[in-house]
Design an enzyme around this catalytic site. Structure first.
Site, PDB file in Angstrom:
ATOM      1  N   SER A  71       0.794  -1.239   0.000  1.00 57.37           N
ATOM      2  CA  SER A  71       0.000   0.000   0.000  1.00 57.37           C
ATOM      3  C   SER A  71       0.823   1.285   0.000  1.00 57.37           C
ATOM      4  CB  SER A  71      -0.924   0.028   1.207  1.00 57.37           C
ATOM      5  OG  SER A  71      -2.144  -0.543   0.884  1.00 57.37           O
ATOM      6  N   LYS A  74       0.648   3.197  -3.131  1.00 58.62           N
ATOM      7  CA  LYS A  74      -0.565   3.945  -3.515  1.00 58.62           C
ATOM      8  C   LYS A  74      -0.297   5.457  -3.573  1.00 58.62           C
ATOM      9  CE  LYS A  74      -3.686   0.465  -1.510  1.00 58.62           C
ATOM     10  NZ  LYS A  74      -4.459   0.092  -0.293  1.00 58.62           N
ATOM     11  N   TYR A 199      -2.330  -2.180 -10.696  1.00 58.24           N
ATOM     12  CA  TYR A 199      -2.396  -2.000  -9.236  1.00 58.24           C
ATOM     13  C   TYR A 199      -1.530  -3.048  -8.517  1.00 58.24           C
ATOM     14  CZ  TYR A 199      -4.232  -2.484  -4.531  1.00 58.24           C
ATOM     15  OH  TYR A 199      -4.328  -2.614  -3.165  1.00 58.24           O
ATOM     16  N   TYR A 251      -4.375   3.002   7.567  1.00 58.96           N
ATOM     17  CA  TYR A 251      -5.648   2.260   7.537  1.00 58.96           C
ATOM     18  C   TYR A 251      -6.622   2.861   8.554  1.00 58.96           C
ATOM     19  CZ  TYR A 251      -2.467  -1.080   5.288  1.00 58.96           C
ATOM     20  OH  TYR A 251      -1.535  -1.666   4.492  1.00 58.96           O
ATOM     21  N   VAL A 269       0.972  -3.855   3.758  1.00 61.52           N
ATOM     22  CA  VAL A 269       0.838  -5.146   4.444  1.00 61.52           C
ATOM     23  C   VAL A 269       2.101  -6.016   4.398  1.00 61.52           C
ATOM     24  CG1 VAL A 269      -1.684  -5.343   4.362  1.00 61.52           C
ATOM     25  CG2 VAL A 269      -0.307  -6.192   2.449  1.00 61.52           C
TER      26      VAL A 269
HETATM   27  N1  GLU Z   1      -1.560  -5.319  -2.549  1.00 59.66           N
HETATM   28  C1  GLU Z   1      -2.234  -5.310  -1.305  1.00 59.66           C
HETATM   29  C2  GLU Z   1      -3.704  -5.602  -1.481  1.00 59.66           C
HETATM   30  O1  GLU Z   1      -4.277  -5.145  -2.409  1.00 59.66           O
HETATM   31  C3  GLU Z   1      -2.021  -3.981  -0.668  1.00 59.66           C
HETATM   32  C4  GLU Z   1      -2.715  -3.867   0.628  1.00 59.66           C
HETATM   33  C5  GLU Z   1      -1.975  -3.076   1.644  1.00 59.66           C
HETATM   34  O2  GLU Z   1      -0.762  -3.024   1.687  1.00 59.66           O
HETATM   35  O3  GLU Z   1      -2.686  -2.509   2.451  1.00 59.66           O
HETATM   36  O4  GLU Z   1      -4.325  -6.291  -0.736  1.00 59.66           O
END
Ligand code: GLU
Length: 315
Positions: A71, A74, A199, A251, A269
């Site tokens: 994430s 992002k 993504y 989060y 994550v």
């Molecule tokens: N690639 C992970 C997913 O889509 C990223 C989630 C994350 O790091 O929060 O679940």
């Protein structure tokens, strides 16, 4: 002197002491085994790098271990999308509000009208952002995000981790569901599998904590490269992404973290956390053992220790 009242030696000693205090917490977490390859990490690992605005980096702990951004990436797809499209266009597809829900939740997509994901830091929002990255081919779109990270880290060899990418793509049904729902609601357009692929690919970009601290230092420096002074991220965009880091970066623990650490941060994550202390330093943390919200359990403790010790809170 790189930090007003401390020598590099003292900084390293501070990092090591904070690490020692945070280390035991790694035993209380879990790995992100919903992505099978991530479930194979060593949960006891914990490391931190700090890059100051003069370019000096000080590290302690397990900092040579590469990890995928998940994430944290992002932030960078959002930077590219905001360079490609107008502010209004991007935020007609994704909102600006925290959710209070887990990062991969689907629930509000249907109940809130318009069915726009609440922010670009949750999976649905980041998938919508991926759909806004320009390029004539899927490879070109990915290369543009990768290139930004290479320039910011000063590491032209940063790459995708193929095994993590494949492992996530094979098990991405929830994200796939989010993406198809968003196409049905008119939030994303085009080939869903291609958007999802972008993504998952940017989530699987691999680096180590010193790369992350250097990237974060550029955000601390309002988007300017530390060495050349080149503006890599336009100031208004740097400001937007740092604001999201405060409101949604950790989060549904972002509020609590704003109180306990108080520094714009984004976690992933895989156990990475990128933190940016405005006009002072960038921080990269890696500790794959996660708490129940999906944040590195040792990493958050480490940042709490450091924030208290160095008085880093922006509030
Ligand atoms: N690639 C992970 C997913 O889509 C990223 C989630 C994350 O790091 O929060 O679940």
């Amino acid at each position: 002197m790189i930090f007003p009242e401390k020598t590099p030696h003292e900084i390293k000693a501070d990092l090591e002491e904070a690490l020692l205090r945070a280390q035991p917490y790694t035993q209380q977490g879990h790995l992100a085994d919903y992505i099978p390859v991530l479930g194979k990490s060593d949960p006891s690992m914990l490391g931190i790098s700090v890059t100051f605005l003069d370019g000096t980096t000080v590290s302690a702990g397990d900092t040579q271990v590469p990890f995928t951004m998940q994430s944290v990436s992002k932030i960078f797809s959002l930077i590219v999308a905001l360079q490609d499209r107008s502010f209004d266009y991007v935020f007609s597809r994704v909102g600006m509000e925290p959710t209070g829900d887990p990062f991969n939740s689907i629930v509000k997509l249907e109940t809130i009208k318009p069915h726009r994901p609440l922010n670009p830091m949750i999976n649905a929002g980041a998938i919508a952002v991926s759909s806004l990255v320009s390029g004539s081919t899927a490879d070109e779109r990915f290369e543009r995000i990768l290139d930004l990270l290479r320039r910011m880290s000063g590491r032209p060899d940063i790459q995708l981790n193929q095994a993590v990418y494949q492992s996530e793509l094979d098990t991405a049904d929830r994200n796939r569901a989010l993406a198809y729902f968003m196409r049905d609601s008119g939030i994303i357009e085009g080939d869903v599998e291609e958007i999802l692929d972008l993504y998952v690919r940017h989530c699987a970009i691999e680096l180590c904590s010193a790369d992350l601290s250097r990237i974060a230092a550029i955000l601390s420096n309002d988007g300017f490269d530390l060495f050349t002074g080149e503006q890599i991220v336009p100031l208004p965009i740097a400001r937007i992404v740092k604001t999201f880091m405060v409101t949604c970066g950790m989060y549904n623990a972002s509020g609590e973290y704003a109180i306990s650490v108080g520094v714009p941060s984004k976690s992933g994550v895989s156990g990475g956390i990128m933190a940016t202390v405005p006009h002072k330093m960038g921080i990269g943390v890696f500790g794959p053992s996660l708490d129940e919200k999906g944040n590195s359990i040792g990493g958050v403790k480490l940042l709490e220790e450091l924030s208290a010790r160095w008085n880093l809170s922006i509030f």
